[in-house]
Design a protein around this motif. Structure first.
Motif, PDB file in Angstrom:
ATOM      1  N   VAL A   1       0.848  -1.117   0.081  1.00 59.86           N
ATOM      2  CA  VAL A   1       0.070  -0.005  -0.041  1.00 59.86           C
ATOM      3  C   VAL A   1       0.940   1.218  -0.054  1.00 59.86           C
ATOM      4  O   VAL A   1       1.914   1.284   0.717  1.00 59.86           O
ATOM      5  N   THR A   2       0.449   2.212  -0.890  1.00 61.20           N
ATOM      6  CA  THR A   2       1.360   3.385  -0.921  1.00 61.20           C
ATOM      7  C   THR A   2       0.639   4.520  -0.869  1.00 61.20           C
ATOM      8  O   THR A   2      -0.826   4.453  -1.576  1.00 61.20           O
ATOM      9  N   ALA A   3       1.047   5.537  -0.565  1.00 65.29           N
ATOM     10  CA  ALA A   3       0.140   7.063  -0.505  1.00 65.29           C
ATOM     11  C   ALA A   3       1.084   8.074  -0.870  1.00 65.29           C
ATOM     12  O   ALA A   3       1.940   8.463  -0.241  1.00 65.29           O
TER      13      ALA A   3
ATOM     14  N   LEU B   1      -1.285  -2.456  -4.437  1.00 66.81           N
ATOM     15  CA  LEU B   1      -0.624  -3.290  -5.448  1.00 66.81           C
ATOM     16  C   LEU B   1      -0.259  -2.356  -6.559  1.00 66.81           C
ATOM     17  O   LEU B   1      -0.599  -3.040  -7.570  1.00 66.81           O
ATOM     18  N   LYS B   2      -0.037  -1.345  -6.641  1.00 64.33           N
ATOM     19  CA  LYS B   2       0.031  -0.168  -7.840  1.00 64.33           C
ATOM     20  C   LYS B   2      -1.375   0.123  -8.282  1.00 64.33           C
ATOM     21  O   LYS B   2      -1.121   0.869  -9.250  1.00 64.33           O
ATOM     22  N   LEU B   3      -2.386  -0.384  -7.873  1.00 59.03           N
ATOM     23  CA  LEU B   3      -3.465   0.173  -8.423  1.00 59.03           C
ATOM     24  C   LEU B   3      -4.237   1.198  -7.757  1.00 59.03           C
ATOM     25  O   LEU B   3      -4.248   0.912  -6.443  1.00 59.03           O
ATOM     26  N   SER B   4      -4.566   2.211  -8.629  1.00 56.13           N
ATOM     27  CA  SER B   4      -5.120   3.574  -7.914  1.00 56.13           C
ATOM     28  C   SER B   4      -6.424   3.150  -7.225  1.00 56.13           C
ATOM     29  O   SER B   4      -7.365   2.876  -7.916  1.00 56.13           O
TER      30      SER B   4
ATOM     31  N   ASN C   1     -10.126   5.520  -9.941  1.00 58.92           N
ATOM     32  CA  ASN C   1      -9.992   6.431 -11.274  1.00 58.92           C
ATOM     33  C   ASN C   1     -11.391   6.568 -11.699  1.00 58.92           C
ATOM     34  O   ASN C   1     -11.795   7.493 -13.078  1.00 58.92           O
ATOM     35  N   HIS C   2     -12.540   6.637 -11.042  1.00 53.50           N
ATOM     36  CA  HIS C   2     -13.909   7.032 -11.235  1.00 53.50           C
ATOM     37  C   HIS C   2     -14.075   8.271 -10.579  1.00 53.50           C
ATOM     38  O   HIS C   2     -14.304   8.036  -9.263  1.00 53.50           O
ATOM     39  N   LYS C   3     -14.499   9.402 -11.058  1.00 55.57           N
ATOM     40  CA  LYS C   3     -14.787  10.561 -10.094  1.00 55.57           C
ATOM     41  C   LYS C   3     -16.326  10.347  -9.612  1.00 55.57           C
ATOM     42  O   LYS C   3     -17.249  10.238 -10.315  1.00 55.57           O
TER      43      LYS C   3
END
Length: 377
Positions: free
Chosen positions: A41-43, A59-62, A79-81
Motif C-alpha cells: 500500500v502506498t500513499a 498493489l500499484k492500483l489506484s 479512477n472514477h470521479k
C-alpha cells in the motif's frame, strides 16, 4: 534485539518489524510518499502553490485519489470521479449563522509572531479592505487571547480544523470576503527569500507589509488590553510558586523555528542570576521536565505578557513569543541560533535567521549571537 525499530536517514523515516520494513515516510518540500508493508500500500501526496493531490494505491492500483485546486475538490475511486465539492461553499453553509452578523472574515493561520504583527496592523488593514464588522477565526486557542489583547471589541471564534485551502489567499461569497492570514505559500516565500542572496525583501515584517499592501506607518499605537480578572489569576498563580514578583528574570528558552540550547545553559544562567539575589521564572511547555527545578506555572498568553511586564529582564531564544513580550518595554536579550531541521527544507543559518527576524525599532532589545556572550547577560 529490538523487534520494532525506527530509522531516520535524511528526509526518510523507516519503521521495521523484526528487520522487515513495516512503514516508510519520505518527504521533500513538495511531496510526501508513505509506503506500508513493503510497498503493498502506498500513499503519494504532492502539493505546489494551491494544488494538492493524494493518490492511495494497493498493489500499484489506484484505489482512491483526491485532487484540490484552490477550494475546488475532486474525489475518485478506482479512477472514477464520484464527488465534486467546493470547500468555500461548504464553509459558508456550515457557519452561516456565525457569519451572518459580519461583513468580512479573517482566518488567523499564523503562529504567535505573525499573529502579533498582523493584529498591530489590523485596524489599518480593515480600513483598506473596507471592513466594518470583522469576524476573526483563530485556529489555535491562544488566538483568542491575542485578539482580545489588541482588538478587545473584535469578535473572535476558534475553529481548529477549518476545512478550506490553507494555500489560497481566500475567496468572496455573497457580499462578504474571507481572507487567510496567512496562506502557506506566504511562509514558503519568506524562507525561500532568506536563502536567496538577491531577494529584495528579507525581513518577515517587510514580507507581511508587502502581503497586506501596508507600510511601516500603518502600525497602530500599542494599547494592550489585559482584563482585571487576568491580573488576579496571575497573582494567584505567582503566589503558588513563591516567585519574587518585584525582583525576577523571565526566561523563554523554547522556539518553533530556532535550534534550542541545552537546558544546562539555562541552569548556568539561572545560578548566575540567583547569585545576584534575583529570582528566575522559566516559561516552558515542550520540555518542561528538563526544567523541573525552575519556577514555572501554566500561563495563558495574556498572563505570560503580564508576568513579563513585571520582570527586571526578559531573556529568550528568538521566537514568536518575543514579538509579544518585546511590547512590555522591559529590557530583553534575544538569542539567535540556526534553524531547526525541517523535512524538505535546507536549514536556515543563524545569519539568515537574523536577516529575517532581527528586532527593529525597539530600544529595549539586545541582540545575542554568541553563546559565550550569553553567559554575561
Amino acid at each position: 534485539m529490538k523487534i520494532l525499530m525506527n530509522e531516520k536517514l535524511d528526509n526518510k523515516r523507516v519503521v521495521k518489524l523484526a528487520g522487515l520494513p513495516l512503514m516508510s515516510v519520505e518527504k521533500t518540500k513538495n511531496t510526501k510518499l508513505q509506503s506500508f508493508l513493503g510497498g503493498i500500500v502506498t500513499a503519494y501526496k504532492t502539493f505546489q502553490d494551491d494544488y494538492v493531490s493524494k493518490d492511495i494505491r494497493f498493489l500499484k492500483l489506484s484505489t482512491y485519489k483526491y485532487i484540490r485546486r484552490g477550494n475546488d475538490v475532486e474525489c475518485y475511486l478506482f479512477n472514477h470521479k464520484y464527488k465534486d465539492k467546493s470547500l468555500g461553499r461548504e464553509f459558508c453553509r456550515k457557519y452561516k449563522n456565525l457569519l451572518a452578523n459580519h461583513d468580512d472574515v479573517y482566518v488567523l493561520h499564523a503562529n504567535i509572531g505573525e499573529s502579533v504583527i498582523f493584529l498591530r496592523l489590523a485596524r489599518a488593514y480593515f480600513e483598506k479592505m473596507g471592513t466594518k464588522k470583522p469576524l476573526i477565526i483563530g485556529l489555535q486557542e491562544y488566538h483568542r487571547d491575542l485578539v482580545k489583547m489588541f482588538l478587545p471589541d473584535a469578535d473572535v471564534e476558534i475553529i481548529k480544523r477549518v476545512k478550506i485551502s490553507l494555500y489560497s489567499d481566500g475567496f468572496d461569497f455573497d457580499d462578504h470576503k474571507l481572507r487567510l492570514i496567512f496562506p502557506k505559500s506566504h511562509y514558503d516565500k519568506v524562507e525561500d527569500d532568506l536563502r536567496n542572496p538577491d531577494a529584495p525583501v528579507k525581513h518577515f515584517v517587510d514580507q507581511i507589509l508587502l502581503k497586506l499592501g501596508l507600510a511601516e506607518s500603518d502600525f497602530s499605537d500599542v494599547q494592550i488590553n489585559i482584563p482585571e480578572e487576568v491580573r488576579l489569576s496571575l497573582l494567584k498563580k505567582v503566589k503558588s510558586i513563591d516567585l519574587k514578583l518585584d525582583n525576577f528574570v523571565f526566561f523563554a528558552p523554547e522556539a518553533n523555528t530556532c535550534e534550542a540550547y541545552d537546558s544546562g545553559f539555562w541552569y548556568d544562567l539561572k545560578r548566575e542570576y540567583e547569585s545576584r539575589g534575583m529570582d528566575v521564572y522559566c516559561n516552558t511547555h515542550r520540555h518542561s521536565q528538563e526544567y523541573s527545578d525552575f519556577k514555572h506555572v501554566d500561563l495563558t498568553l495574556q498572563e505570560a505578557y503580564l508576568l513579563a511586564s513585571y520582570s527586571q529582564k526578559i531573556i529568550g531564544l528568538r521566537s514568536g513569543l518575543l514579538d509579544l513580550l518585546v511590547l512590555t518595554g522591559r529590557p530583553m536579550s534575544v538569542i539567535y541560533t540556526k534553524a531547526r531541521i525541517r523535512d524538505g527544507f535546507d536549514k536556515l543559518t543563524r545569519d539568515e535567521i537574523i536577516d529575517g527576524f532581527k528586532f527593529r525599532n525597539f530600544e529595549n532589545v539586545e541582540e545575542i549571537v554568541d553563546k559565550e556572550v550569553c553567559k554575561a547577560i
